[in-house]
Scaffold this active site. Structure first.
Site, PDB file in Angstrom:
ATOM      1  N   ASP A   7      -0.825   4.098 -10.161  1.00  0.00           N
ATOM      2  CA  ASP A   7      -0.877   3.013  -9.184  1.00  0.00           C
ATOM      3  C   ASP A   7      -2.154   3.194  -8.371  1.00  0.00           C
ATOM      4  OD1 ASP A   7       0.365   0.843  -7.422  1.00  0.00           O
ATOM      5  OD2 ASP A   7       0.144   2.474  -5.961  1.00  0.00           O
ATOM      6  N   ASP A  61      -4.178   2.358  -5.166  1.00  0.00           N
ATOM      7  CA  ASP A  61      -3.981   1.866  -3.803  1.00  0.00           C
ATOM      8  C   ASP A  61      -5.315   1.915  -3.062  1.00  0.00           C
ATOM      9  OD1 ASP A  61      -3.057   1.085  -1.353  1.00  0.00           O
ATOM     10  OD2 ASP A  61      -1.711   2.785  -1.043  1.00  0.00           O
ATOM     11  N   GLU A  67      -7.460   0.313  -0.381  1.00  0.00           N
ATOM     12  CA  GLU A  67      -7.269  -0.560   0.779  1.00  0.00           C
ATOM     13  C   GLU A  67      -8.569  -0.701   1.578  1.00  0.00           C
ATOM     14  OE1 GLU A  67      -3.711   0.323   3.044  1.00  0.00           O
ATOM     15  OE2 GLU A  67      -2.725   1.183   1.295  1.00  0.00           O
ATOM     16  N   TYR A  68      -9.368  -1.730   1.222  1.00  0.00           N
ATOM     17  CA  TYR A  68      -9.218  -2.753   0.197  1.00  0.00           C
ATOM     18  C   TYR A  68     -10.582  -3.017  -0.411  1.00  0.00           C
ATOM     19  CZ  TYR A  68      -5.192  -3.579   3.217  1.00  0.00           C
ATOM     20  OH  TYR A  68      -4.084  -3.406   3.995  1.00  0.00           O
ATOM     21  N   MET A  75       1.969  -5.408  -0.691  1.00  0.00           N
ATOM     22  CA  MET A  75       2.236  -4.784   0.610  1.00  0.00           C
ATOM     23  C   MET A  75       2.520  -5.875   1.648  1.00  0.00           C
ATOM     24  SD  MET A  75      -0.434  -1.571   0.589  1.00  0.00           S
ATOM     25  CE  MET A  75      -1.889  -2.514   0.135  1.00  0.00           C
ATOM     26  N   TYR A 122       4.035  -6.232   4.348  1.00  0.00           N
ATOM     27  CA  TYR A 122       4.474  -5.660   5.628  1.00  0.00           C
ATOM     28  C   TYR A 122       3.227  -5.328   6.422  1.00  0.00           C
ATOM     29  CZ  TYR A 122       4.271  -1.841   2.157  1.00  0.00           C
ATOM     30  OH  TYR A 122       3.915  -1.011   1.118  1.00  0.00           O
ATOM     31  N   ASP A 123       3.419  -4.860   7.644  1.00  0.00           N
ATOM     32  CA  ASP A 123       2.291  -4.609   8.556  1.00  0.00           C
ATOM     33  C   ASP A 123       1.489  -5.873   8.838  1.00  0.00           C
ATOM     34  OD1 ASP A 123       2.941  -1.985   8.867  1.00  0.00           O
ATOM     35  OD2 ASP A 123       1.482  -1.219   7.420  1.00  0.00           O
TER      36      ASP A 123
END
Length: 366
Positions: free
Chosen positions: A131, A133, A135-136, A204, A206-207
């Site tokens: 995966d 991740d 950001e970004y 994602m 959320y946040d």
């Protein structure tokens, strides 16, 4: 994007062409868990999880690396597969404020080095996939280096990863996913171009409000509150954005939050919803929310029926808390099934030791 774009021809053709559609259409939806904790995961929890994503590996000198201590924890997760053969265990590389991706993606040579190291790590650890991740891509809000070329380079990096994993698998299919935000934070990703390389997107969702935003909000709301501005981020708006860009619905796995965001010195109108605040107070995991905050110590629970989201307001202290709970998770699961999406993801395993929220995810997707 307007809902009329949801069923354009390109997404429909892509949807028919992609094998993962059968996963959602068959009635089984993925439960994807991010995991950073050191303690064992109860067997009952493992039986409710399809994919456990161990976080984090890091990019170092252009390669995907995992520390000795992290490898030991990962092997505890890999060992779960002996008693739970249906479980997939992936490794996530990156995370908030972790850089090195822009340089790793910059050239064909650097991309190959990154991809080959990732494939070697999976083979060595017996993990089931990677995966990414980052950001970004194209952004530097987290303090990492970025480049205007990140968008095209990220597409090329994922193609290199897919090819390297296929070569290393010798018939085994290694999973490849990315963690992706929405709204302006995904403009550095060519969603339609990267979708063929990926098994799914961990969204994602959320946040949506935090220490970097000027007002409170439903930080993981399914829909827009009546008070929300036109550009407010929500799970359903994120899904529409990805669908409009050409991503097949079965490759979308939205996220739920097993933690809360609290804001202090909040303007009191509308019980603090979408109001300016004095300072960000911090986060709370689900057990702490239940023990100390939900209808306790002056915090009153409210339900935003339009957003399908709970929140807490403390009138005396002017503090506002936004979070997910079993009711909002059930609404998200129903939305996933109605839209024929791929399932639900959550951050993260250690925030729900009593497995109450995981049960809500699992039950909602049955």
């Amino acid at each position: 994007m307007p809902s009329r774009f949801r069923f354009t021809l390109f997404p429909l053709l892509a949807m028919l062409a992609c094998a993962p559609l059968a996963h959602a259409a068959s009635g089984h939806y993925r439960v994807v868990a991010y995991d950073t904790v050191h303690h064992p995961i109860p067997a009952a929890d493992v039986d409710r999880i399809d994919t456990l994503i161990f976080a984090f590996a890091h990019p170092a000198d252009g390669r995907v690396t995992l520390s000795t201590a992290a490898r030991a924890l990962l092997q505890q997760r890999i060992a779960l597969k002996a008693a739970h053969p249906g479980l997939k265990v992936m490794i996530s590389v990156g995370g908030w404020s972790v850089g090195g991706f822009s340089d790793a993606a910059m050239t064909a040579e650097s991309r190959q080095r990154f991809a080959d190291s990732a494939a070697a790590l999976l083979v060595d650890t017996h993990a089931d996939g990677l995966d990414v991740d980052w950001e970004y891509p194209g952004h530097h809000e987290s303090g990492i280096a970025s480049s205007p070329q990140d968008r095209e380079h990220f597409t090329a990096l994922l193609k290199a990863l897919r090819a390297a994993l296929d070569r290393a698998g010798h018939g085994k299919h290694y999973l490849l996913t990315i963690a992706a935000a929405d709204g302006p934070f995904v403009d550095g990703i060519d969603l339609a171009a990267v979708a063929p390389s990926l098994d799914w997107f961990n969204m994602m969702t959320y946040d949506f409000c935090n220490v970097m935003t000027p007002t409170t909000c439903n930080h993981t709301g399914l829909h827009a509150s009546a008070l929300a501005p036109a550009d407010a981020r929500t799970l359903s708006r994120a899904v529409r954005q990805f669908l409009a860009a050409g991503v097949p619905p079965a490759k979308l796995v939205p996220g739920v939050a097993f933690y809360a965001r609290e804001f202090a010195d909040v303007d009191p109108a509308h019980h603090g919803m979408f109001q300016k605040y004095g300072h960000y107070q911090g986060g709370h995991d689900w057990p702490q929310l239940k023990a100390d905050y939900i209808n306790r110590n002056g915090y009153v629970r409210y339900w935003d029926a339009k957003a399908d989201a709970p929140y807490l307001w403390n009138e005396k202290t002017r503090r506002f808390i936004t979070y997910d709970d079993p009711q909002s998770i059930a609404a998200k699961a129903a939305y996933v099934k109605a839209q024929h999406l791929g399932g639900l993801m959550y951050w993260e395993q250690g925030s729900d030791p009593s497995d109450e929220l995981l049960k809500a995810v699992w039950q909602g997707l049955q």
